[in-house]
Motif scaffolding. Structure first.
Motif, PDB file in Angstrom:
ATOM      1  N   ARG A   1     -58.858   1.256  29.653  1.00  0.00           N
ATOM      2  CA  ARG A   1     -58.617   2.360  28.725  1.00  0.00           C
ATOM      3  C   ARG A   1     -57.956   1.851  27.440  1.00  0.00           C
ATOM      4  O   ARG A   1     -58.346   2.235  26.331  1.00  0.00           O
ATOM      5  N   ASP A   2     -56.985   0.972  27.583  1.00  0.00           N
ATOM      6  CA  ASP A   2     -56.310   0.412  26.404  1.00  0.00           C
ATOM      7  C   ASP A   2     -57.289  -0.356  25.528  1.00  0.00           C
ATOM      8  O   ASP A   2     -57.269  -0.244  24.297  1.00  0.00           O
ATOM      9  N   LYS A   3     -58.158  -1.130  26.156  1.00  0.00           N
ATOM     10  CA  LYS A   3     -59.165  -1.875  25.387  1.00  0.00           C
ATOM     11  C   LYS A   3     -60.119  -0.927  24.668  1.00  0.00           C
ATOM     12  O   LYS A   3     -60.480  -1.152  23.513  1.00  0.00           O
ATOM     13  N   PHE A   4     -60.523   0.122  25.351  1.00  0.00           N
ATOM     14  CA  PHE A   4     -61.459   1.088  24.771  1.00  0.00           C
ATOM     15  C   PHE A   4     -60.844   1.776  23.549  1.00  0.00           C
ATOM     16  O   PHE A   4     -61.473   1.860  22.483  1.00  0.00           O
ATOM     17  N   LEU A   5     -59.621   2.237  23.679  1.00  0.00           N
ATOM     18  CA  LEU A   5     -58.980   2.957  22.567  1.00  0.00           C
ATOM     19  C   LEU A   5     -58.670   2.027  21.397  1.00  0.00           C
ATOM     20  O   LEU A   5     -58.599   2.464  20.255  1.00  0.00           O
ATOM     21  N   ASN A   6     -58.491   0.753  21.688  1.00  0.00           N
ATOM     22  CA  ASN A   6     -58.236  -0.231  20.630  1.00  0.00           C
ATOM     23  C   ASN A   6     -59.511  -0.927  20.156  1.00  0.00           C
ATOM     24  O   ASN A   6     -59.460  -1.881  19.397  1.00  0.00           O
ATOM     25  N   GLU A   7     -60.665  -0.422  20.655  1.00  0.00           N
ATOM     26  CA  GLU A   7     -61.982  -0.955  20.285  1.00  0.00           C
ATOM     27  C   GLU A   7     -62.053  -2.452  20.468  1.00  0.00           C
ATOM     28  O   GLU A   7     -62.509  -3.205  19.621  1.00  0.00           O
ATOM     29  N   ASN A   8     -61.588  -2.893  21.616  1.00  0.00           N
ATOM     30  CA  ASN A   8     -61.439  -4.318  21.834  1.00  0.00           C
ATOM     31  C   ASN A   8     -62.121  -4.759  23.139  1.00  0.00           C
ATOM     32  O   ASN A   8     -61.711  -5.715  23.763  1.00  0.00           O
ATOM     33  N   ILE A   9     -63.209  -4.006  23.531  1.00  0.00           N
ATOM     34  CA  ILE A   9     -63.962  -4.346  24.741  1.00  0.00           C
ATOM     35  C   ILE A   9     -64.676  -5.680  24.522  1.00  0.00           C
ATOM     36  O   ILE A   9     -65.327  -5.892  23.512  1.00  0.00           O
ATOM     37  N   SER A  10     -64.525  -6.575  25.470  1.00  0.00           N
ATOM     38  CA  SER A  10     -65.236  -7.857  25.371  1.00  0.00           C
ATOM     39  C   SER A  10     -66.089  -8.018  26.628  1.00  0.00           C
ATOM     40  O   SER A  10     -66.772  -7.086  27.023  1.00  0.00           O
ATOM     41  N   ASN A  11     -66.023  -9.166  27.250  1.00  0.00           N
ATOM     42  CA  ASN A  11     -66.830  -9.424  28.431  1.00  0.00           C
ATOM     43  C   ASN A  11     -66.316  -8.611  29.617  1.00  0.00           C
ATOM     44  O   ASN A  11     -65.213  -8.837  30.107  1.00  0.00           O
ATOM     45  N   MET A  12     -67.130  -7.655  30.090  1.00  0.00           N
ATOM     46  CA  MET A  12     -66.663  -6.770  31.156  1.00  0.00           C
ATOM     47  C   MET A  12     -66.734  -7.413  32.531  1.00  0.00           C
ATOM     48  O   MET A  12     -66.390  -6.776  33.527  1.00  0.00           O
ATOM     49  N   THR A  13     -67.153  -8.682  32.599  1.00  0.00           N
ATOM     50  CA  THR A  13     -67.081  -9.360  33.897  1.00  0.00           C
ATOM     51  C   THR A  13     -65.625  -9.533  34.318  1.00  0.00           C
ATOM     52  O   THR A  13     -65.353  -9.823  35.485  1.00  0.00           O
ATOM     53  N   SER A  14     -64.682  -9.344  33.391  1.00  0.00           N
ATOM     54  CA  SER A  14     -63.262  -9.407  33.762  1.00  0.00           C
ATOM     55  C   SER A  14     -62.931  -8.376  34.832  1.00  0.00           C
ATOM     56  O   SER A  14     -62.013  -8.567  35.637  1.00  0.00           O
ATOM     57  N   ASN A  15     -63.692  -7.270  34.862  1.00  0.00           N
ATOM     58  CA  ASN A  15     -63.464  -6.245  35.884  1.00  0.00           C
ATOM     59  C   ASN A  15     -63.826  -6.727  37.283  1.00  0.00           C
ATOM     60  O   ASN A  15     -63.427  -6.114  38.275  1.00  0.00           O
ATOM     61  N   SER A  16     -64.623  -7.782  37.369  1.00  0.00           N
ATOM     62  CA  SER A  16     -65.028  -8.275  38.687  1.00  0.00           C
ATOM     63  C   SER A  16     -64.127  -9.399  39.181  1.00  0.00           C
ATOM     64  O   SER A  16     -64.343  -9.932  40.264  1.00  0.00           O
ATOM     65  N   ARG A  17     -63.112  -9.749  38.407  1.00  0.00           N
ATOM     66  CA  ARG A  17     -62.187 -10.815  38.827  1.00  0.00           C
ATOM     67  C   ARG A  17     -61.084 -10.208  39.702  1.00  0.00           C
ATOM     68  O   ARG A  17     -59.895 -10.264  39.376  1.00  0.00           O
ATOM     69  N   LEU A  18     -61.496  -9.653  40.814  1.00  0.00           N
ATOM     70  CA  LEU A  18     -60.553  -8.958  41.682  1.00  0.00           C
ATOM     71  C   LEU A  18     -59.960  -9.880  42.733  1.00  0.00           C
ATOM     72  O   LEU A  18     -58.900  -9.599  43.278  1.00  0.00           O
ATOM     73  N   TRP A  19     -60.673 -10.950  43.028  1.00  0.00           N
ATOM     74  CA  TRP A  19     -60.170 -11.942  43.982  1.00  0.00           C
ATOM     75  C   TRP A  19     -59.899 -13.253  43.237  1.00  0.00           C
ATOM     76  O   TRP A  19     -60.663 -13.666  42.363  1.00  0.00           O
ATOM     77  N   GLY A  20     -58.810 -13.883  43.597  1.00  0.00           N
ATOM     78  CA  GLY A  20     -58.502 -15.216  43.097  1.00  0.00           C
ATOM     79  C   GLY A  20     -58.396 -16.182  44.267  1.00  0.00           C
ATOM     80  O   GLY A  20     -58.728 -15.843  45.402  1.00  0.00           O
ATOM     81  N   PHE A  21     -57.921 -17.389  43.985  1.00  0.00           N
ATOM     82  CA  PHE A  21     -57.790 -18.370  45.061  1.00  0.00           C
ATOM     83  C   PHE A  21     -56.815 -19.465  44.642  1.00  0.00           C
ATOM     84  O   PHE A  21     -56.655 -19.775  43.458  1.00  0.00           O
ATOM     85  N   ASN A  22     -56.151 -20.018  45.622  1.00  0.00           N
ATOM     86  CA  ASN A  22     -55.345 -21.225  45.445  1.00  0.00           C
ATOM     87  C   ASN A  22     -56.060 -22.385  46.127  1.00  0.00           C
ATOM     88  O   ASN A  22     -56.730 -22.193  47.148  1.00  0.00           O
ATOM     89  N   GLU A  23     -55.933 -23.568  45.556  1.00  0.00           N
ATOM     90  CA  GLU A  23     -56.456 -24.756  46.225  1.00  0.00           C
ATOM     91  C   GLU A  23     -55.455 -25.208  47.286  1.00  0.00           C
ATOM     92  O   GLU A  23     -54.243 -25.184  47.051  1.00  0.00           O
ATOM     93  N   VAL A  24     -55.943 -25.618  48.455  1.00  0.00           N
ATOM     94  CA  VAL A  24     -55.033 -25.992  49.546  1.00  0.00           C
ATOM     95  C   VAL A  24     -55.397 -27.337  50.177  1.00  0.00           C
ATOM     96  O   VAL A  24     -54.924 -27.671  51.259  1.00  0.00           O
ATOM     97  N   LYS A  25     -56.253 -28.089  49.500  1.00  0.00           N
ATOM     98  CA  LYS A  25     -56.619 -29.393  50.029  1.00  0.00           C
ATOM     99  C   LYS A  25     -55.379 -30.278  50.134  1.00  0.00           C
ATOM    100  O   LYS A  25     -54.517 -30.267  49.257  1.00  0.00           O
ATOM    101  N   GLU A  26     -55.309 -31.045  51.202  1.00  0.00           N
ATOM    102  CA  GLU A  26     -54.135 -31.883  51.445  1.00  0.00           C
ATOM    103  C   GLU A  26     -53.860 -32.801  50.254  1.00  0.00           C
ATOM    104  O   GLU A  26     -54.757 -33.443  49.718  1.00  0.00           O
ATOM    105  N   ASN A  27     -52.612 -32.824  49.827  1.00  0.00           N
ATOM    106  CA  ASN A  27     -52.159 -33.632  48.683  1.00  0.00           C
ATOM    107  C   ASN A  27     -52.837 -33.242  47.370  1.00  0.00           C
ATOM    108  O   ASN A  27     -52.886 -34.040  46.440  1.00  0.00           O
ATOM    109  N   SER A  28     -53.373 -32.024  47.331  1.00  0.00           N
ATOM    110  CA  SER A  28     -54.045 -31.608  46.101  1.00  0.00           C
ATOM    111  C   SER A  28     -53.987 -30.086  46.004  1.00  0.00           C
ATOM    112  O   SER A  28     -54.863 -29.390  46.484  1.00  0.00           O
ATOM    113  N   PHE A  29     -52.949 -29.564  45.375  1.00  0.00           N
ATOM    114  CA  PHE A  29     -52.749 -28.116  45.320  1.00  0.00           C
ATOM    115  C   PHE A  29     -52.652 -27.652  43.863  1.00  0.00           C
ATOM    116  O   PHE A  29     -51.971 -28.270  43.045  1.00  0.00           O
ATOM    117  N   ARG A  30     -53.386 -26.597  43.556  1.00  0.00           N
ATOM    118  CA  ARG A  30     -53.193 -25.907  42.287  1.00  0.00           C
ATOM    119  C   ARG A  30     -53.181 -24.411  42.563  1.00  0.00           C
ATOM    120  O   ARG A  30     -53.984 -23.905  43.360  1.00  0.00           O
TER     121      ARG A  30
END
Length: 554
Positions: free
Chosen positions: A484-513
């Motif tokens: 809504r804030d983007k819409f009212l500020n006319e600042n809609i960009s790539n709407m794939t941001s709406n699909s970034r609902l899941w994230g992830f952490n790396e958990v490989k041994e000795n290699s974490f981000r």
């Protein structure tokens, strides 16, 4: 008896905020219309994007329309609460003849747009309430909602309970079966539980019937004014088909607006598809889902017949094929080329391509058949990462194909993904160096930031990919408020941001981000890669933008 079907393609925020110079023709609408007409059901298409081209909205209008981001109000309306304001918003986007039809189909689009989804649901509820006639909701956004069905549980539950017919996947056969079942007097509950692709509720859980398989059919858009979907091209542009397919739509749209003011001749670029699904299982892609359908390729004679019919009907020789990739069989390519020559059919086209098994002979035949651009899935220039994501891409083979494309005269674009699991600086630099070293062979590359899809291999088997899932990083209200804030500020960009609902952490041994760390690194990677893009694209875009501004002020 249901004799006709009124289809509404719902617009997203961009159609409200921006003055549209050019809009895309909906292939899905054309396919559904063609299929139903062949079975005796008249169809009518109302594309809200076209409807909005001659409308402008004030700040007050936009504030009113922004009520579509109010989840509780939208849900209450779907459940039957009277709301004169939402009635008015629904009517605002309908044409004058909407009451005349026997049944309705609402496409809530494919743009990950919550505005589009809510608007479609509101219009569907309004039509169902006012006409008491069948209303069917579909569109690729239904698949998006279903993939994240826990996140969108409230909305989907309301839609299934009160709108009834919510179709996931290809709609043409599913819609006909719904209409046919209604005509036979079959109760809605049975139709919902047995209909292909229909969503239903079982003990409060959202489930889906198996999707209908897609079909290869010649689309039709009878009744639509085709001018808004056409490019006003100059004579020199029409005579140089290579240039027409070189640039992305962001630049082409500037050319369109510039030429429209010079009264150029309108030319339609016709979308068509004859290849569904993919035999590969790239770990990041929805096509690695176990529920995907089998590979479908239209018979070559039927494909050429459809192309000839479309070319004559719409007086155009320009096509955009929307296949997963152009059929790679040498037999198909030879027969495709032969039939075009036999019918003396001159066409030009672009499509997605696959490097695997590509040869000089195939590319030469494709060029002779009118191919002027192919977009290849590249994703990354790191061999370890390619194997990790099950890409099955040989970089040496890709380099050879790029060289052949350059020699033959086919523009070669690449799809690039930044931010895959375990893409560190070394892996990123392999991508960077590849794009830099072979920049003279690459027409353009499409830069995508990776987001995790639950039904992909990575989403279904996180342990296999040494990651820890972070589910539902936001809640629905947070997402809507941000939109809504983007819409009212006319600042809609790539709407794939709406699909970034899941994230992830790396958990490989000795290699974490952490996910946050990767997100910060991605911003820098995208900036660095953007600087490698062909400068002609940015220069041309700036040129036409400046020409438009000069004309506006004169």
């Amino acid at each position: 008896m249901i004799k006709n079907f009124y289809m509404i393609l719902v617009a997203d925020e961009d159609s409200i905020i921006k003055e549209q110079n050019f809009i895309g023709l909906s292939l899905a609408m054309g396919i559904i219309s063609s299929y139903l007409r062949k079975l005796g059901i008249d169809t009518y298409i109302h594309d809200i994007n076209q409807f909005l081209m001659d409308k402008s909205f004030t700040k007050t209008d936009k504030e009113l329309i922004s009520l579509l981001y109010d989840k509780d109000r939208v849900l209450s309306y779907i459940y039957g609460e009277e709301d004169i304001t939402l009635d008015g918003i629904a009517k605002l986007f309908l044409d004058q003849n909407w009451k005349e039809y026997d049944s309705y189909g609402i496409s809530i689009g494919a743009d990950f747009s919550l505005f589009q989804i809510h608007l479609g649901m509101i219009i569907a509820k309004y039509l169902k309430k006012e006409t008491k006639k069948p209303v069917i909701v579909g569109g690729n956004n239904v698949s998006y909602l279903y993939i994240f069905k826990d996140f969108y549980h409230e909305l989907l539950t309301a839609a299934i309970e009160k709108l009834k017919f919510i179709v996931k996947g290809p709609g043409e056969k599913a819609i006909y079966k719904i209409i046919n079942s209604i005509d036979k007097g079959i109760p809605e509950e049975i139709i919902v539980r047995e209909g292909e692709g229909l969503l239903y509720l079982e003990d409060g859980e959202i489930k889906s019937n198996i999707e209908a398989s897609p079909i290869v059919i010649c689309p039709t858009w009878d009744g639509l004014d085709m001018k808004p979907y056409s490019y006003p091209l100059s004579t020199s542009q029409r005579e140089n088909e290579n240039i027409l397919y070189r640039f992305p739509l962001a630049i082409t749209s500037q050319v369109v607006e510039f030429n429209r003011r010079k009264n150029r001749e309108n030319t339609l670029f016709i979308p068509y598809i004859f290849n569904y699904n993919c035999v590969y299982s790239c770990a990041f892609c929805t096509q690695s889902d176990t529920d995907r359908g089998q590979l479908i390729i239209g018979e070559v004679e039927r494909v050429v017949q459809d192309i000839e019919e479309l070319s004559k009907k719409y007086n155009s020789k320009y096509f955009y094929f929307l296949n997963n990739y152009f059929p790679s069989s040498l037999k198909f390519i030879k027969e495709f080329n032969r039939l075009l020559k036999e019918r003396n059919l001159e066409i030009y086209w672009s499509d997605c391509g696959r490097v695997n098994g590509m040869t000089y002979e195939k590319l030469k035949l494709l060029y002779e058949s009118g191919c002027r651009k192919l977009v290849f899935g590249f994703e990354t220039g790191d061999t370890w990462l390619l194997e990790f994501i099950n890409k099955k891409l040989d970089l040496k083979e890709l380099i050879q194909v790029l060289k052949w494309c350059k020699e033959i005269g086919i523009w070669a674009d690449l799809e690039v993904i930044i931010g895959l699991p375990y893409e560190r600086e070394n892996e990123f630099m392999n991508t960077y160096n590849f794009l830099y070293e072979y920049r003279n062979l690459i027409n353009n590359f499409w830069l995508n930031e990776y987001f995790l899809i639950p039904n992909s291999l990575i989403g279904r088997y996180p342990n296999r990919y040494k990651i820890e899932l972070i589910k539902d990083m936001y809640n629905y209200d947070m997402l809507l408020n941000a939109n809504r804030d983007k819409f009212l500020n006319e600042n809609i960009s790539n709407m794939t941001s709406n699909s970034r609902l899941w994230g992830f952490n790396e958990v490989k041994e000795n290699s974490f981000r952490s996910y946050g760390e990767m997100q910060r690194e991605n911003l820098d990677k995208i900036k660095r890669l953007s600087e490698l893009r062909n400068p002609e694209f940015n220069q041309l875009f700036k040129f036409y933008s400046s020409m438009n501004k000069i004309r506006e002020s004169s």
